[in-house]
Motif scaffolding. Structure first.
Motif, PDB file in Angstrom:
ATOM      1  N   ASN A 136      38.726  49.192  41.643  1.00 38.03           N
ATOM      2  CA  ASN A 136      39.523  50.056  40.762  1.00 38.03           C
ATOM      3  C   ASN A 136      40.960  49.560  40.634  1.00 38.03           C
ATOM      4  OD1 ASN A 136      37.432  51.713  40.081  1.00 38.03           O
ATOM      5  ND2 ASN A 136      38.072  53.459  41.307  1.00 38.03           N
ATOM      6  N   GLY A 137      41.099  48.225  40.550  1.00 39.02           N
ATOM      7  CA  GLY A 137      42.406  47.597  40.349  1.00 39.02           C
ATOM      8  C   GLY A 137      43.136  47.244  41.621  1.00 39.02           C
ATOM      9  N   SER A 138      42.719  47.775  42.774  1.00 38.63           N
ATOM     10  CA  SER A 138      43.389  47.467  44.043  1.00 38.63           C
ATOM     11  C   SER A 138      42.730  46.246  44.672  1.00 38.63           C
ATOM     12  CB  SER A 138      43.293  48.653  45.005  1.00 38.63           C
ATOM     13  OG  SER A 138      43.951  49.780  44.472  1.00 38.63           O
ATOM     14  N   GLN A 139      43.558  45.255  45.067  1.00 42.29           N
ATOM     15  CA  GLN A 139      43.025  44.026  45.620  1.00 42.29           C
ATOM     16  C   GLN A 139      42.472  44.270  47.026  1.00 42.29           C
ATOM     17  OE1 GLN A 139      45.096  40.209  44.930  1.00 42.29           O
ATOM     18  NE2 GLN A 139      45.058  39.948  47.176  1.00 42.29           N
ATOM     19  N   LEU A 140      41.233  43.807  47.234  1.00 47.15           N
ATOM     20  CA  LEU A 140      40.607  43.903  48.556  1.00 47.15           C
ATOM     21  C   LEU A 140      40.580  42.561  49.267  1.00 47.15           C
ATOM     22  CD1 LEU A 140      37.452  46.124  47.755  1.00 47.15           C
ATOM     23  CD2 LEU A 140      39.698  46.866  48.596  1.00 47.15           C
ATOM     24  N   TYR A 141      40.602  41.435  48.492  1.00 46.66           N
ATOM     25  CA  TYR A 141      40.465  40.116  49.105  1.00 46.66           C
ATOM     26  C   TYR A 141      40.947  39.076  48.111  1.00 46.66           C
ATOM     27  CZ  TYR A 141      38.339  35.991  51.266  1.00 46.66           C
ATOM     28  OH  TYR A 141      38.131  34.765  51.844  1.00 46.66           O
ATOM     29  N   SER A 142      41.556  37.994  48.664  1.00 44.41           N
ATOM     30  CA  SER A 142      41.896  36.838  47.843  1.00 44.41           C
ATOM     31  C   SER A 142      42.082  35.642  48.747  1.00 44.41           C
ATOM     32  CB  SER A 142      43.163  37.089  47.015  1.00 44.41           C
ATOM     33  OG  SER A 142      43.428  35.995  46.165  1.00 44.41           O
ATOM     34  N   ALA A 143      41.271  34.579  48.547  1.00 49.75           N
ATOM     35  CA  ALA A 143      41.378  33.356  49.355  1.00 49.75           C
ATOM     36  C   ALA A 143      40.555  32.274  48.679  1.00 49.75           C
ATOM     37  CB  ALA A 143      40.895  33.599  50.786  1.00 49.75           C
ATOM     38  N   PHE A 144      40.850  31.006  49.113  1.00 49.27           N
ATOM     39  CA  PHE A 144      40.120  29.844  48.573  1.00 49.27           C
ATOM     40  C   PHE A 144      38.840  29.683  49.393  1.00 49.27           C
ATOM     41  CE2 PHE A 144      39.348  25.274  47.878  1.00 49.27           C
ATOM     42  CZ  PHE A 144      39.439  25.234  46.478  1.00 49.27           C
TER      43      PHE A 144
END
Length: 929
Positions: free
Chosen positions: A183-191
């Motif tokens: 719902n637009g909130s970031q839960l994860y971000s990585a390579f």
């Protein structure tokens, strides 16, 4: 410049069935990859759970396939233990196979593989693992060198409770920056390339998970939705709400789903794009046994479709559906049979869906005061629409009612027309017991058929199947043990395992209040909404919880619980329709049948074997006295006696295949075989009590039920009606039915049967009319002295002859197959006239011929057309099937030929002249006065 792509659905490997059934590595295989495929035998339809070894029947869908399901380059030989498709067991019902795609399938260089195709099987192919809806299993193959990404788990439209934790696995075809938002909130971000994280469900309502994969050149994304349940509201069910669909206005509906043991439910449908929308979250009844909801704001006259999503993972159509759509079978229903079929919501859901139509105009009944014939007068015509009219629909049945009305029957018993699995079926594999199967037409057209029958004085009895359901039924699927592919132990309707022999499908527990309530709801639907005039309860002896295993004798013993169950259904049915005819296919202990018969039930009375022994000319086991309710000790005529039914072999077939003979008289001759059915009818319809004919019995239908198999469609031989000996049988039975339904003597309780030997007799005693019927079922002349109830003049009904009886006895000569029906009052002569082929268009292989003068005093001229050199045979039979003349066989050339027939020595009467010229045959009825 960076490329931003939204993945096309056809490329994603994350459909519900693939996640459940297959785990494939790599996740995004290309045509040149080696893949490892793990099959979960408990998933999909679960047919291979607990079975091993397992074989992967597999092929590919390529650019040269004719459709998205057109398999090519199939591997393995079906039904064999082929090592090329043998899978390795990993334990826990998991099975693995590994291969290089291009090499394994030997794909030519000019083909591009788009999808892998699978079904899984045991060695013999008797058990086949498929998707849960019975379809094949597919997995996409991807172009090399491109970036793809997908959310692999959970399934789209997951439903969870507030505070639940669940894993989300997402991956790309190559390492990239993977970003996941909720719902637009970031839960994860990585390579990364393949990631699993744990997510906590918060709040309530819909959530959207979006995955973005970015490798610096291309950005792709994938989206799934999940829903967090709101708090369950316990709200009392409004008064007078029925199970299933309740239209509360032309634009609103109330749905009520009994559901003991369940916790949450949504209505998902065309009004909410088949999403778990909190606006369609169902109320729970305070007793915790059901869900209900009011849906408002619908458009009157518009058709909607829906399913129930139960406990977040069970998706079913409404078990109380009145019309369903089936994505696998509806395409084969012709539009002329079911016009304007609602479209299936393709791409939004899977499986069967229920149809709603608020504001639909009610059927306008034309015959509102119909009362069926009394049970003692019933002549029931059992028919399977599929095998009775070529277009197998209600419209054609309406057009055919003249034929049945002319025969004189006063009730039609329809084999099951409730929604059954597939299209081509007898109907005893039901899945939605309140829905009309579209294979025969619309619900309104069924009502029109019933209405038209009522206008002609014909009742309509419905064959209902309450012993069992099949796995397609929501009553199975809502409480299901997928590992063992059977109802689970907590199923409130169905037993885990059948409690009696001869069960098919899944066995209902009729001691359950849930089952009893469901049966009554369906009874109400058919008696009130459709105005059926009663039921034939299939396999009613199965309405028991007494576990008889495979002991047929024990199963048939007196069962007080079963009696109480059936009486309950009887009372409820009669409370809705006081004249409803309720017939049991029971075949139980006579003490049990006696109690139920005296309560009001009628019973199927199978007399096929003794009648067939008689018609074949083997009279040692031909005593059919059990057709008498008095011989059973019952207080009313409630034996629905029959010589044939859908479960029995055709008598004429066995006559022709196995009939007896003596000298020139041979039961195996077709005309003789048919003629002997006249005698059987004379000693059948005249016995007091209800009777049943299986379709085409009145024409001597002689196609074996094993051709090509018992359940397979049978030839629809309306041309039999044009054959003189068969039309004459129709006319004789028509006359007998008219007697039965017209004269009170044929419902007398003062009658005697002497039907054990070769010469059989029925005597009826009544103040207004006495009747004496006698028939010779031997294959030689018989010379009986027949006892009559009184002296005086007696009149033979069919010939008009009369005899004087003295000393209450009369000696007579009866030819084989001859029958006589005497009354002490002269009755109007029956109409035995027939329409010959000269009055109708020629059928295939029918010889053009004519006969004149006709009637004659014995001398007539026969003319016939031969279309080429042929061996021509001319034979003459009397109506008993005896050959009275054979003019021999000679070769004749093309052209019109005539011959004189001298029948003066044959005596007055009716004769069948048959001409055979190679394949073509022709018949004419010849009357000598």
């Amino acid at each position: 410049m960076k490329k931003f792509l939204l993945l096309l659905t056809i490329l994603l490997p994350v459909s519900l069935w693939s996640q459940q059934i297959l785990d494939i590595s790599p996740v995004f295989p290309t045509q040149n990859d080696t893949v490892t495929i793990i099959y979960d035998a408990t998933a999909g339809n679960g047919a291979l759970s607990g079975i091993g070894p397992v074989y992967a029947h597999t092929g590919v869908i390529t650019n040269l396939s004719n459709s998205p399901t057109d398999w090519r380059h199939v591997q393995g030989t079906w039904g064999t233990a082929d090592p090329i498709v043998l899978m390795t067991s990993l334990g826990n019902d998991l099975h693995e196979i590994k291969y290089h795609i291009d090499t394994y399938y030997s794909v030519p260089g000019n083909e591009t593989v788009n999808r892998l195709a699978f079904v899984f099987r045991d060695a013999q192919g008797n058990n086949v693992g498929r998707a849960s809806d019975g379809s094949d299993i597919f997995y996409p193959v991807y172009p090399a060198g491109q970036l793809f990404a997908a959310i692999l788990t959970p399934n789209n439209n997951l439903v969870v409770n507030p505070g639940d934790n669940f894993d989300v696995r997402f991956a790309a075809s190559d390492s990239a920056t993977l970003t996941l938002t909720d719902n637009g909130s970031q839960l994860y971000s990585a390579f990364q390339k393949d990631v699993t994280i744990n997510v906590n469900a918060s709040g309530s309502g819909p959530h959207e998970l979006i995955l973005t994969a970015d490798d610096g050149v291309t950005s792709v994304s994938d989206t799934i939705n999940y829903t967090v349940n709101p708090t369950v509201q316990f709200v009392a069910l409004p008064a007078n709400t029925k199970q299933g669909i309740n239209y509360t206005s032309s634009s609103s509906v109330r749905l009520y789903l009994p559901s003991p043991g369940k916790t949450t439910a949504y209505v998902i449908g065309s009004f909410n794009n088949y999403q778990a929308d909190t606006a369609y979250f169902m109320n729970r009844t305070p007793d915790n046994n059901g869900f209900w909801i009011d849906i408002n704001g619908l458009t009157p006259g518009q058709q909607y479709t829906y399913q129930y999503l139960i406990d977040g993972n069970i998706v079913v159509a409404d078990p109380f559906s009145e019309l369903v759509l089936d994505p696998n079978n509806d395409q084969w229903v012709p539009s002329v049979t079911f016009p304007n079929m609602p479209p299936y919501p393709t791409g939004l859901t899977d499986g069967i869906v229920t149809v709603l139509e608020p504001g639909k105009p009610a059927y306008q009944w034309q015959n509102n005061n119909f009362t069926p014939a009394a049970e003692e007068d019933l002549v029931v015509y059992e028919l399977l629409i599929r095998d009775f009219v070529a277009r197998h629909d209600y419209e054609t049945m309406i057009d055919t009612l003249d034929y049945l009305e002319r025969l004189g029957i006063n009730a039609i018993e329809l084999m099951p027309i409730q929604e059954f699995e597939g299209n081509d079926s007898w109907g005893y594999n039901p899945s939605f017991h309140m829905a009309v199967d579209k294979y025969y037409g619309t619900g309104d057209k069924l009502k029109e058929f019933i209405d038209e029958c009522h206008g002609r004085g014909i009742a309509v009895i419905l064959d209902v199947v309450y012993n069992h359901a099949f796995s397609q039924s929501p009553l199975c699927q809502m409480w299901w043990n997928s590992a063992d592919f059977k109802p689970s132990s907590d199923n409130p309707y169905l037993n885990e395992d059948a409690r009696h022999p001869f069960n098919v499908g899944y066995d209902f527990n009729h001691e359950s209040t849930w089952t009893r309530s469901w049966v009554k709801r369906t009874i109400e639907h058919w008696l009130v909404d459709y105005r059926f005039d009663g039921f034939r309860f299939d396999l009613s002896k199965g309405f028991t919880q007494t576990n008889s295993g495979n002991d047929v004798g024990f199963w048939g013993q007196y069962d007080a619980s079963r009696i109480a169950i059936l009486k309950d259904y009887f009372d409820y049915s009669r409370s809705l329709n006081s004249s409803a005819h309720l017939i049991l296919e029971h075949f139980g202990d006579n003490s049990e049948e006696t109690e139920l018969a005296n309560y009001g039930f009628m019973f199927w009375g199978n007399l096929g074997d003794p009648y067939n022994e008689a018609t074949m000319g083997y009279t040692g086991n031909s005593d059919f006295s059990w057709i008498s309710y008095q011989n059973r000790g019952w207080n009313a005529p409630r034996v629905v006696g029959y010589m044939e039914s859908h479960d029995e072999e055709r008598l004429p077939h066995k006559n022709i295949a196995f009939g007896n003979s003596s000298g020139p008289y041979n039961v195996r001759d077709t005309i003789t075989s048919v003629a002997r059915m006249e005698a059987a009818g004379a000693l059948f319809f005249t016995i007091p009590g209800p009777k049943m004919i299986w379709q085409w019995g009145e024409l001597g239908y002689d196609v074996a039920y094993a051709v090509p198999c018992q359940l397979c469609p049978k030839p629809i031989l309306w041309n039999y009606y044009q054959q003189p000996e068969r039309r004459y049988l129709y006319q004789v039975w028509r006359a007998l039915i008219n007697l039965k339904t017209t004269y009170p003597a044929f419902r007398t309780n003062n009658f005697q049967l002497d039907v054990g030997g070769g010469v059989k007799r029925v005597t009826l005693n009544h103040p207004n009319l006495n009747v004496n019927v006698v028939g010779n079922f031997e294959v030689t002349d018989q010379f009986p002295t027949v006892s009559f109830p009184q002296n005086g003049r007696w009149y033979e009904y069919f010939t008009g002859d009369s005899i004087d009886v003295t000393n209450n006895n009369y000696g007579m000569v009866l030819a084989p197959g001859e029958y006589r029906l005497y009354t002490d009052v002269r009755l109007p002569a029956p109409d035995l006239s027939i329409i010959t082929a000269a009055d109708d268009p020629l059928e295939a292989n029918e010889l053009a011929m004519e006969l004149w003068p006709n009637p004659s005093e014995g001398i007539a001229r026969l003319g016939y057309q031969v279309d080429g050199p042929a061996e021509v045979t001319i034979e003459v039979y009397d109506v008993l099937g005896r050959k009275v003349a054979d003019l021999g066989t000679e070769t004749q050339g093309f052209g019109y030929h005539t011959v004189e027939l001298d029948g003066q020595a044959w005596g007055k009467g009716r004769y069948i002249v048959r001409v055979t010229a190679g394949e073509p045959q022709g018949w004419r009825m010849m009357d000598i006065q």
